[in-house]
Motif scaffolding. Structure first.
Motif, PDB file in Angstrom:
ATOM      1  N   SER A  15      -7.490   0.569  -1.386  1.00  0.00           N
ATOM      2  CA  SER A  15      -6.285   0.939  -2.143  1.00  0.00           C
ATOM      3  C   SER A  15      -5.799  -0.232  -2.986  1.00  0.00           C
ATOM      4  N   VAL A  26       0.330  -0.272  -4.620  1.00  0.00           N
ATOM      5  CA  VAL A  26      -0.365   0.430  -3.536  1.00  0.00           C
ATOM      6  C   VAL A  26       0.489   1.607  -3.048  1.00  0.00           C
ATOM      7  N   LEU A  29      -0.105   4.748  -4.980  1.00  0.00           N
ATOM      8  CA  LEU A  29      -1.291   5.491  -4.541  1.00  0.00           C
ATOM      9  C   LEU A  29      -0.970   6.322  -3.300  1.00  0.00           C
ATOM     10  N   TRP A  30      -0.208   5.737  -2.383  1.00  0.00           N
ATOM     11  CA  TRP A  30       0.188   6.475  -1.172  1.00  0.00           C
ATOM     12  C   TRP A  30       0.993   7.712  -1.561  1.00  0.00           C
ATOM     13  N   TYR A  41      -9.973  10.588  -2.711  1.00  0.00           N
ATOM     14  CA  TYR A  41     -10.113   9.499  -1.745  1.00  0.00           C
ATOM     15  C   TYR A  41     -10.809  10.016  -0.493  1.00  0.00           C
TER      16      TYR A  41
END
Length: 84
Positions: A15, A26, A29-30, A41
């Protein structure tokens, strides 16, 4: 933008690596994962806290699917992977 050795499209990225390439945090992305957005992913286990990885090819494909300001502008992923 930092370049990562990604000559193999099946190489898995963390990530952190993907966030740097895409120019996002990051945590973004979560958030995208929780909303069903962003690049595809792979979750490395059944736990909610299991690490995730991204295939180089999936990141490139996702970024190429985004609208571009100009057709002559290359994506960050293409530049990072040397796919120009």
């Amino acid at each position: 933008m930092e370049s990562t050795n990604t000559s193999n499209p099946k190489r898995m990225l963390t990530s952190t690596e993907v966030a740097k390439i895409l120019g996002v945090e990051v945590g973004t992305l979560w958030n995208w994962r929780s909303l069903g957005l962003g690049p595809a992913y792979i979750k490395l286990g059944p736990s909610k806290r299991a690490p995730v990885r991204y295939l180089v090819a999936d990141v490139i494909t996702w970024e190429q699917s985004l609208p571009r300001i100009s057709p002559s502008v290359h994506t960050n992923a293409e530049a990072a992977y040397g796919c120009l």
